[in-house]
Design an enzyme around this catalytic site. Structure first.
Site, mmCIF file in Angstrom:
data_model
loop_
_atom_site.group_PDB
_atom_site.id
_atom_site.type_symbol
_atom_site.label_atom_id
_atom_site.label_comp_id
_atom_site.label_asym_id
_atom_site.label_seq_id
_atom_site.Cartn_x
_atom_site.Cartn_y
_atom_site.Cartn_z
ATOM 1 N N THR A 35 -1.368 13.560 12.869
ATOM 2 C CA THR A 35 -1.870 14.559 11.921
ATOM 3 C C THR A 35 -3.124 15.186 12.508
ATOM 4 O OG1 THR A 35 -0.965 13.315 10.069
ATOM 5 C CG2 THR A 35 -2.662 14.946 9.569
ATOM 6 N N GLU A 85 4.372 4.796 3.711
ATOM 7 C CA GLU A 85 4.362 3.374 4.029
ATOM 8 C C GLU A 85 5.118 2.608 2.951
ATOM 9 O OE1 GLU A 85 0.818 1.557 5.588
ATOM 10 O OE2 GLU A 85 -0.096 3.515 5.898
ATOM 11 N N ASN A 97 -0.333 16.482 1.825
ATOM 12 C CA ASN A 97 -1.034 15.272 1.410
ATOM 13 C C ASN A 97 -2.184 15.575 0.460
ATOM 14 O OD1 ASN A 97 0.624 13.506 2.702
ATOM 15 N ND2 ASN A 97 -0.748 13.078 4.405
ATOM 16 N N PHE A 127 3.780 10.766 -8.480
ATOM 17 C CA PHE A 127 2.332 10.854 -8.250
ATOM 18 C C PHE A 127 1.555 11.172 -9.529
ATOM 19 C CE2 PHE A 127 4.208 11.356 -4.114
ATOM 20 C CZ PHE A 127 3.380 10.618 -3.300
ATOM 21 N N GLY A 172 -4.478 5.072 -11.983
ATOM 22 C CA GLY A 172 -4.811 3.788 -11.386
ATOM 23 C C GLY A 172 -6.236 3.774 -10.885
ATOM 24 N N CYS A 187 -3.687 7.977 5.292
ATOM 25 C CA CYS A 187 -3.389 9.417 5.277
ATOM 26 C C CYS A 187 -4.205 10.204 4.260
ATOM 27 C CB CYS A 187 -1.900 9.630 5.028
ATOM 28 S SG CYS A 187 -0.850 9.079 6.388
ATOM 29 N N ARG A 210 -6.415 -0.029 4.802
ATOM 30 C CA ARG A 210 -7.372 1.049 5.046
ATOM 31 C C ARG A 210 -7.684 1.792 3.747
ATOM 32 N NH1 ARG A 210 -4.333 3.566 10.237
ATOM 33 N NH2 ARG A 210 -2.560 2.775 9.043
#
Length: 437
Positions: A121, A153, A209, A250, A254, A261, A329
């Site tokens: 990316t 992922e 993204n 989406f 949360g 990403c 990450r």
């Protein structure tokens, strides 16, 4: 086809393995000798459902091999993928030193036409920079194109083998033909291969993204408002998600997004906008909301314990930034743990896959349990930070028996409010009415 993949991180390993699965001969190149040795000996270095099976098969069939020698890796390749890290700098911009460094080395090694593909990316303009870096050392024919990955992922193998679209940035007809042939086995059901110029392809990945990150932060803002107005965010989510202009995905509230990403790509797009003298105000807000959301449970926890967590002990389920991965990450769990430790509390954690990765960075500052229930012993409360499937239908009697008090703080809204009330738990989640003892 003969393919080289430079970089055996998450994207590189999935890319190389999946291309080998369709009969290509793939050589993966990495500077880490230890990693190359492990992979060559059949020891996969990442956790990704479904990957190990096809990795082992293609290694055995000798369609997949690994080397630290770049010259050996690209010598016979028709196509060279660059799947290298582009970590964010202090200003949020993508650091291209690895991509451009390898591009310069490739230029010294080329002796015939190859298609060089940016799979990493990268910001707009990178294809030109790679082309220039190669051109400093090689004056023959070659093409540099952009082919951004859209791998999730946890389902990356499925995403790669059956992509909903393939984006390819090139103005070269020769490269277009090569890429059409390469991806033909993956789009037999008619999903589109979308050709565009290099800059548009580079921007497409960041824009995609960033838009998804915006949906997440928007719903987290809605959840906060629900708590103030007495509404239920799950009902609101279902209400708006049934509109096909919005969609159902989406929209789950949360404790914020993490991973490799979304945080990096949003920052990089904002930085690119700044460099173009444009203030991307929506994404500035998205980042601010997400940063705050990671520790949204902490004030709830402190309020329940009368603003004093010194000596309190917490069990935490879930360390990975999302289920079905060992990737930590920017994982919200890490922010929660650090906040609790800073308040004088202690923490025991459990995650099905990510504990080794956490232990490497947090060491003995926290305790690591062998099972989700061992994690609960003598804890003052349970905190849920990742929505692994095994956490969705636990033995609540066992939970109540192991905790000091029946108290759960749920950052992923896993449980039904009515059921938790019947079971007698103090239960606080995101954007929903708290259940109090």
């Amino acid at each position: 086809m003969k393919i080289a993949v430079v970089g055996t991180g998450y994207v590189g390993l999935v890319t190389g393995t999946c291309f080998a699965e369709t009969g290509n001969k793939v050589t993966c190149v990495d500077i880490d000798q230890e990693k190359v040795d492990k992979l060559s000996n059949g020891k996969i270095t990442i956790y990704e459902p479904g990957l190990e099976k096809i990795f082992q098969r293609n290694l055995k069939e000798e369609r997949l091999r690994f080397t630290t020698d770049l010259a050996d890796g690209i010598r016979d390749a028709e196509i060279v993928f660059l799947a290298l890290p582009t970590p964010p700098g202090e200003d949020g911009s993508a650091d291209l030193k690895y991509v451009l460094g390898v591009a310069g080395e490739i230029g010294k090694l080329l002796n015939d036409y190859k298609v060089i593909i940016n799979k990493s990316t990268v910001p707009v303009g990178t294809a030109k920079k790679v082309r220039d870096a190669i051109g400093q050392n090689y004056k023959g024919e070659y093409d540099v194109i952009s082919n951004p990955e859209f791998l999730r992922e946890g389902v990356a193998v499925e995403d790669f083998m059956k992509p909903d679209r393939v984006v390819i940035g090139t103005t070269s007809e020769r490269a277009r033909k090569v890429m059409s042939d390469l991806y033909a086995p993956f789009v037999r059901q008619g999903n589109p291969v979308i050709f565009m110029d290099e800059a548009s392809a580079e921007l497409t990945k960041y824009a995609a993204n960033s838009f998804l990150a915006t949906k997440i932060s928007f719903m987290n803002e809605v959840a906060r408002l629900c708590e103030k107005l007495g509404a239920d965010v799950d009902m609101v989510r279902r209400g708006i998600g049934s509109d096909d202009r919005i969609g159902k995905r989406f929209l789950f509230p949360g404790i914020g997004y993490g991973g490799s990403c979304f945080p990096k790509d949003v920052q990089a797009l904002v930085r690119s906008a700044h460099e173009a003298n444009y203030d991307f105000r929506i994404l500035e807000a998205v980042m601010a909301v997400n940063e705050d959301q990671k520790t949204f449970l902490i004030p709830k926890i402190k309020s329940h314990f009368e603003d004093n967590l010194i000596g309190k002990h917490f069990a935490l389920w879930g360390l990975a930034f999302k289920p079905n991965t060992d990737d930590i990450r920017e994982a919200p769990a890490l922010y929660i743990i650090k906040a609790l430790l800073g308040e004088g509390a202690t923490v025991t954690v459990f995650d099905p896959e990510a504990m080794d990765n956490v232990q490497r960075i947090m060491g003995t500052t926290i305790e690591y349990a062998e099972s989700q229930y061992d994690c609960l012993k003598d804890a003052d409360a349970l905190i849920i930070a990742t929505e692994w499937n095994e956490f969705r239908t636990p033995d609540f009697d066992k939970i109540a028996g192991l905790l000091k008090d029946s108290v759960i703080f749920d950052g992923r809204n896993l449980f039904d409010l009515g059921e938790m009330q019947k079971l007698g738990f103090h239960y606080e989640s995101i954007g929903r009415k708290p259940i109090t003892l």
